[in-house]
Write an enzyme that holds these catalytic residues in place. Structure first.
Site, PDB file in Angstrom:
ATOM      1  N   GLU A  28      -5.408  13.726 -13.205  1.00 15.61           N
ATOM      2  CA  GLU A  28      -6.277  14.863 -13.514  1.00 15.61           C
ATOM      3  C   GLU A  28      -7.102  15.312 -12.320  1.00 15.61           C
ATOM      4  O   GLU A  28      -8.301  15.522 -12.411  1.00 15.61           O
ATOM      5  CB  GLU A  28      -7.196  14.512 -14.709  1.00 15.61           C
ATOM      6  N   HIS A  58     -11.649  15.756 -34.362  1.00 16.68           N
ATOM      7  CA  HIS A  58     -11.357  16.199 -32.994  1.00 16.68           C
ATOM      8  C   HIS A  58     -10.592  17.525 -33.016  1.00 16.68           C
ATOM      9  O   HIS A  58     -10.926  18.463 -32.292  1.00 16.68           O
ATOM     10  CB  HIS A  58     -10.547  15.106 -32.290  1.00 16.68           C
ATOM     11  N   GLU A 113      -3.915  20.647 -31.220  1.00 22.94           N
ATOM     12  CA  GLU A 113      -3.436  20.362 -29.853  1.00 22.94           C
ATOM     13  C   GLU A 113      -2.107  21.074 -29.594  1.00 22.94           C
ATOM     14  O   GLU A 113      -1.832  21.502 -28.471  1.00 22.94           O
ATOM     15  CB  GLU A 113      -3.282  18.857 -29.628  1.00 22.94           C
ATOM     16  N   HIS A 119     -15.984  19.105 -27.615  1.00 26.80           N
ATOM     17  CA  HIS A 119     -16.572  17.776 -27.473  1.00 26.80           C
ATOM     18  C   HIS A 119     -18.053  17.801 -27.864  1.00 26.80           C
ATOM     19  O   HIS A 119     -18.557  16.869 -28.491  1.00 26.80           O
ATOM     20  CB  HIS A 119     -16.405  17.280 -26.034  1.00 26.80           C
ATOM     21  N   ASN A 130      -7.667  20.561 -21.156  1.00 26.00           N
ATOM     22  CA  ASN A 130      -8.955  20.484 -21.836  1.00 26.00           C
ATOM     23  C   ASN A 130      -9.394  21.828 -22.414  1.00 26.00           C
ATOM     24  O   ASN A 130     -10.562  21.993 -22.771  1.00 26.00           O
ATOM     25  CB  ASN A 130     -10.030  19.949 -20.877  1.00 26.00           C
ATOM     26  N   LYS A 158      -2.929   8.086 -20.193  1.00 21.52           N
ATOM     27  CA  LYS A 158      -4.363   7.753 -20.253  1.00 21.52           C
ATOM     28  C   LYS A 158      -4.565   6.701 -21.333  1.00 21.52           C
ATOM     29  O   LYS A 158      -4.116   6.881 -22.471  1.00 21.52           O
ATOM     30  CB  LYS A 158      -5.191   8.985 -20.621  1.00 21.52           C
ATOM     31  N   LYS A 176       3.445  18.838 -21.995  1.00 23.02           N
ATOM     32  CA  LYS A 176       2.463  17.904 -21.434  1.00 23.02           C
ATOM     33  C   LYS A 176       3.108  17.029 -20.366  1.00 23.02           C
ATOM     34  O   LYS A 176       2.506  16.750 -19.331  1.00 23.02           O
ATOM     35  CB  LYS A 176       1.825  17.040 -22.535  1.00 23.02           C
ATOM     36  N   ARG A 217      -3.892  19.151 -14.578  1.00 20.18           N
ATOM     37  CA  ARG A 217      -4.040  18.459 -15.871  1.00 20.18           C
ATOM     38  C   ARG A 217      -5.335  18.856 -16.580  1.00 20.18           C
ATOM     39  O   ARG A 217      -5.432  18.791 -17.807  1.00 20.18           O
ATOM     40  CB  ARG A 217      -3.990  16.938 -15.658  1.00 20.18           C
ATOM     41  N   HIS A 263     -11.920  21.959 -25.110  1.00 21.06           N
ATOM     42  CA  HIS A 263     -12.488  20.619 -25.257  1.00 21.06           C
ATOM     43  C   HIS A 263     -13.947  20.523 -24.815  1.00 21.06           C
ATOM     44  O   HIS A 263     -14.685  19.691 -25.335  1.00 21.06           O
ATOM     45  CB  HIS A 263     -11.644  19.588 -24.493  1.00 21.06           C
ATOM     46  N   ARG A 314      -2.861  -8.083 -14.967  1.00 21.86           N
ATOM     47  CA  ARG A 314      -2.831  -6.854 -14.144  1.00 21.86           C
ATOM     48  C   ARG A 314      -1.696  -5.910 -14.527  1.00 21.86           C
ATOM     49  O   ARG A 314      -1.260  -5.100 -13.740  1.00 21.86           O
ATOM     50  CB  ARG A 314      -2.741  -7.191 -12.649  1.00 21.86           C
TER      51      ARG A 314
HETATM   52  N1  NAD Z   1      -4.696   9.098 -24.194  1.00 23.18           N
HETATM   53  C1  NAD Z   1      -4.765  10.393 -24.357  1.00 23.18           C
HETATM   54  O1  NAD Z   1      -4.324  11.193 -23.522  1.00 23.18           O
HETATM   55  C2  NAD Z   1      -5.358  10.931 -25.618  1.00 23.18           C
HETATM   56  C3  NAD Z   1      -5.214  12.282 -25.940  1.00 23.18           C
HETATM   57  C4  NAD Z   1      -5.748  12.729 -27.147  1.00 23.18           C
HETATM   58  C5  NAD Z   1      -6.418  11.851 -27.990  1.00 23.18           C
HETATM   59  N2  NAD Z   1      -6.543  10.543 -27.618  1.00 23.18           N
HETATM   60  C6  NAD Z   1      -7.233   9.591 -28.492  1.00 23.18           C
HETATM   61  O2  NAD Z   1      -6.534   9.532 -29.726  1.00 23.18           O
HETATM   62  C7  NAD Z   1      -7.433   9.114 -30.735  1.00 23.18           C
HETATM   63  C8  NAD Z   1      -7.204   9.942 -31.961  1.00 23.18           C
HETATM   64  O3  NAD Z   1      -5.874   9.756 -32.372  1.00 23.18           O
HETATM   65  P1  NAD Z   1      -5.431  10.041 -33.872  1.00 23.18           P
HETATM   66  O4  NAD Z   1      -5.928  11.381 -34.267  1.00 23.18           O
HETATM   67  O5  NAD Z   1      -4.022   9.728 -33.952  1.00 23.18           O
HETATM   68  O6  NAD Z   1      -6.371   9.026 -34.697  1.00 23.18           O
HETATM   69  P2  NAD Z   1      -6.105   7.569 -35.299  1.00 23.18           P
HETATM   70  O7  NAD Z   1      -5.306   6.747 -34.423  1.00 23.18           O
HETATM   71  O8  NAD Z   1      -7.461   7.074 -35.704  1.00 23.18           O
HETATM   72  O9  NAD Z   1      -5.280   7.899 -36.617  1.00 23.18           O
HETATM   73  C9  NAD Z   1      -5.874   8.660 -37.638  1.00 23.18           C
HETATM   74  C10 NAD Z   1      -5.771   7.951 -38.979  1.00 23.18           C
HETATM   75  O10 NAD Z   1      -4.430   8.059 -39.438  1.00 23.18           O
HETATM   76  C11 NAD Z   1      -3.942   6.757 -39.791  1.00 23.18           C
HETATM   77  N3  NAD Z   1      -2.504   6.823 -39.580  1.00 23.18           N
HETATM   78  C12 NAD Z   1      -1.829   6.776 -38.416  1.00 23.18           C
HETATM   79  N4  NAD Z   1      -0.533   7.028 -38.619  1.00 23.18           N
HETATM   80  C13 NAD Z   1      -0.377   7.205 -39.942  1.00 23.18           C
HETATM   81  C14 NAD Z   1       0.732   7.523 -40.760  1.00 23.18           C
HETATM   82  N5  NAD Z   1       1.933   7.767 -40.241  1.00 23.18           N
HETATM   83  N6  NAD Z   1       0.532   7.616 -42.092  1.00 23.18           N
HETATM   84  C15 NAD Z   1      -0.709   7.435 -42.638  1.00 23.18           C
HETATM   85  N7  NAD Z   1      -1.796   7.176 -41.903  1.00 23.18           N
HETATM   86  C16 NAD Z   1      -1.635   7.064 -40.570  1.00 23.18           C
HETATM   87  C17 NAD Z   1      -4.698   5.820 -38.914  1.00 23.18           C
HETATM   88  O11 NAD Z   1      -4.716   4.534 -39.427  1.00 23.18           O
HETATM   89  C18 NAD Z   1      -6.081   6.468 -38.923  1.00 23.18           C
HETATM   90  O12 NAD Z   1      -6.768   6.106 -40.095  1.00 23.18           O
HETATM   91  C19 NAD Z   1      -8.837   9.268 -30.174  1.00 23.18           C
HETATM   92  O13 NAD Z   1      -9.364   7.997 -29.939  1.00 23.18           O
HETATM   93  C20 NAD Z   1      -8.617  10.010 -28.871  1.00 23.18           C
HETATM   94  O14 NAD Z   1      -9.552   9.649 -27.885  1.00 23.18           O
HETATM   95  C21 NAD Z   1      -6.035  10.072 -26.462  1.00 23.18           C
END
Ligand code: NAD
Length: 338
Positions: A220, A248, A168, A235, A228, A126, A210, A224, A231, A104
């Site tokens: 949200e 994205h 972003e 999306h 979006n 999130k 943020k 918050r 988005h 938990r």
């Molecule tokens: N929780 C939230 O509020 C929130 C907000 C926005 C996005 N997200 C989520 O984030 C995810 C996308 O995140 P992302 O764009 O970071 O994608 P990701 O985590 O898939 O990373 C993108 C790629 O970069 C690689 N990578 C990461 N760091 C690296 C580095 N320093 N050097 C070389 N390669 C590296 C990863 O292995 C991957 O192949 C989505 O799943 C999305 O839903 C969450």
């Protein structure tokens, strides 16, 4: 080098710390989570207690979370134990999700390594995984106790991923930081070349922006939702291209241009502000027109998770640092998508 920035978010119980790669490699946790691209940032000792997952969105499902939880059980972690996630948004979301479920809730800290995860995913609590074709369908609100930001990790990040995070950052600037907007407008080439000081300033400004919003509205239920911007349209584009062809960030940039067009048509913004939004998106070379069927896009928007009580809500720019949340006539949506 000393830690140069520490920002506290009291409501969400998070602390943001600036660190160097060498400091990250000395951090102690009971379990580490990384992917095959970010395990390079772990020390040999950290790797010995690490779950290393495949990279990217395709690993963002419950089986990966089970792997983390399984290892936590194997190591006899308890609620006071710390899980440290080192990676992009996918690793951050899954690590925090697993930590929120384990007994938990155990302790979690995050080291975001993509620009997107530094300015967005790791901040705000999130967590989640995808379920089938539904993005982030399972998740919790569970802010990390500490987010350790180390812009030096960005030097190995592919440019496509860097641009994903930049979209972003532009969004944050439009919504609430005119100085960041000016920085992004005036130093485009230096930012694209990842000038370390500028990147650091941009990241810190985005996190502050943020963080302040999340402080006010973690779940949200109000302000918050403004995050979006771009988005709802974006999306839909991601969805009809199978979440692979268009990233994205590219989709959000396109979505912000569409939101700006809607705002212009409705008279919420004047032409000069509209032109400013388009100019910054073009300066970073985002593609603002795609040749997809309007019906398909509208259909995909109908499946957006953010729809409440059957109502599609759009975030539109309403001037510098201003936005509005509104419904739009389908006729107008068709016009701006067409
Ligand atoms: N929780 C939230 O509020 C929130 C907000 C926005 C996005 N997200 C989520 O984030 C995810 C996308 O995140 P992302 O764009 O970071 O994608 P990701 O985590 O898939 O990373 C993108 C790629 O970069 C690689 N990578 C990461 N760091 C690296 C580095 N320093 N050097 C070389 N390669 C590296 C990863 O292995 C991957 O192949 C989505 O799943 C999305 O839903 C969450």
């Amino acid at each position: 080098m000393d830690i140069i920035q520490t920002i506290h978010f009291p409501t969400t119980d998070s602390v943001l710390t600036r660190a160097l790669p060498v400091e990250v490699s000395q951090m102690k946790a009971d379990l580490y989570v990384a992917d095959t691209n970010t395990e390079q940032f772990l020390s040999p000792e950290q790797k010995e207690r690490a779950v290393i997952l495949p990279p990217g969105e395709s690993a963002k499902h419950f089986a990966s979370v089970e792997q983390i939880v399984g290892r936590a059980l194997e190591y006899k972690l308890d609620r006071t134990s710390l899980i440290l996630g080192i990676g992009g948004g996918v690793i951050c979301d899954m690590t925090a999700f697993a930590a929120s479920l384990y007994m938990r809730g155990c302790r979690v800290e995050l080291v975001p390594t993509t620009l997107l995860s530094m300015v967005d995913a790791a901040v705000g609590g999130k967590t989640g995984v995808d379920y089938g074709t539904y993005k982030n369908m399972l998740g919790t609100f569970y802010p990390a106790q500490r987010v350790i930001i180390c812009p030096e990790f960005l030097t190995t990040l592919p440019q496509k991923e860097f641009l994903c995070g930049l979209a972003e950052a532009i969004k944050s600037a439009l919504l609430g930081d005119r100085e960041l907007l000016e920085l992004l407008e005036n130093k485009t080439q230096a930012i694209l070349a990842r000038d370390p000081e500028l990147v650091e300033e941009m990241v810190i400004r985005c996190v502050r922006f943020k963080g302040a919003i999340v402080e006010e509205d973690l779940r949200e239920s109000g302000v918050r939702a403004s995050l979006n911007l771009g988005h709802t349209f974006g999306h839909a584009l991601e969805s009809i291209t199978g979440f692979t062809a268009v990233s994205h960030g590219e989709a959000v940039a396109w979505g912000m241009a569409k939101a700006a067009k809607a705002a212009l048509k409705r008279g919420d913004i004047d032409k000069s502000y509209f032109d400013r939004i388009i100019a910054i998106l073009e300066a970073y070379d985002y593609r603002l027109e795609y040749d997809f069927s309007v019906d398909e896009l509208i259909d995909a928007m109908g499946h957006d998770k953010k729809i409440q009580a059957g109502k599609k809500r759009y975030i539109l720019p309403a001037g510098l640092e201003k936005h509005l949340i509104t419904e739009l006539d389908e006729e107008l949506v068709r016009e701006i998508l067409g």
